[in-house]
Design an enzyme around this catalytic site. Structure first.
Site: not given
Length: 293
Positions: A191-192
């Site tokens: 989830d960067l």
């Protein structure tokens, strides 16, 4: 400590996902915060900040400024403390202490006002690619492998009539090709996106991982799902540019990068149909099409 009303309204609607409902959990949050403040001898040092599933309170311990985080129990957040300890502050927020059973962590305090939305998108994509070279280390054995993580999502996708059949067939075909027994089992943040990279002085570091083990190509889709207004009316060129910039900075082969992005984009269409929001479905399908050659 008063919990932000807009956040409690959203969290209260969460159904149970391997733990309490959002409503039931919210009733425990004041006690969790008070217990952590007492156990770690902390004093609140500013208004709380919130995300989708967590509340973060700036605190002090003597002269040391830190952040106290309490997270709603759900599968994606189970191993956050584990991987933060694994990274040990290298390219990620530093974990000071944790009570994983309660979903409570004490973290270094980063500059919440400085994230990657504040820099040009090409530079932000390159920055995230470089972070991935440090974050994608061999995965701890406790993490769920990618094939096991994706299996139920692929199964649900096959039984959702709202998804165009061509997207179902293509996504499941990509999964068969990509989920080989010999794929790397690297530690993935998953989830960067631009808001999940904050400033530590002059350095950028990752926060809020949703970790699994798998191929680094799975990391790139959040770069496309965010800052979508900057893609313009014909998003294909911008989508491809972001993938290329991030993949080259991360050392991921372009063919693999696009294949994994297309697989994950197809799964995003499936997720969007479960929300019952036509606008979200349209956005997900547009992104999936933009990844085509």
């Amino acid at each position: 400590m008063r919990l932000p009303a807009h956040w409690t309204r959203r969290v209260a609607a969460y159904p149970a996902d391997g733990g309490p409902t959002g409503q039931a959990w919210l009733a425990t949050v004041p006690g969790l915060l008070a217990g952590a403040l007492d156990t770690w001898r902390l004093a609140p040092d500013g208004p709380p900040m919130t995300g989708w599933t967590a509340i973060v309170v700036p605190v002090r311990r003597g002269a040391e400024r830190l952040a106290l985080k309490v997270t709603w129990p759900h599968p994606e957040g189970t191993h956050e403390a584990l991987v933060l300890r694994h990274w040990a502050g290298a390219a990620a927020v530093r974990l000071v202490a944790a009570d994983p059973a309660r979903g409570v962590m004490l973290l270094e305090l980063l500059d919440a006002a400085r994230d990657l939305r504040t820099v040009p998108v090409d530079e932000a994509c390159a920055t995230i690619g470089r972070l991935l070279t440090r974050l994608n280390v061999p995965a701890p054995m406790q993490l769920i492998p990618m094939a096991d993580y994706l299996a139920p999502h692929l199964d649900r996708m096959a039984h959702r009539p709202a998804i165009p059949r061509r997207i179902v067939d293509r996504t499941r075909g990509l999964a068969r090709d990509l989920l080989r027994p010999d794929i790397p089992n690297m530690l993935l943040h998953t989830d960067l996106h631009y808001e999940n990279v904050l400033a530590r002085d002059e350095e950028w570091v990752a926060i809020d991982p949703k970790p699994i083990g798998g191929h680094p190509g799975f990391e790139l889709l959040p770069l496309l799902n965010n800052r979508v207004d900057e893609l313009g009316e014909r998003p294909q060129a911008g989508v491809h540019r972001r993938v290329i910039i991030a993949a080259e900075a991360a050392g991921i082969g372009l063919d693999e990068a696009f294949a994994w992005a297309r697989l994950r984009a197809g799964l995003e269409v499936s997720w969007a149909t479960s929300l019952g929001d036509p606008a979200e479905v349209s956005r997900a399908i547009t992104l999936q099409k933009a990844l085509d050659d």
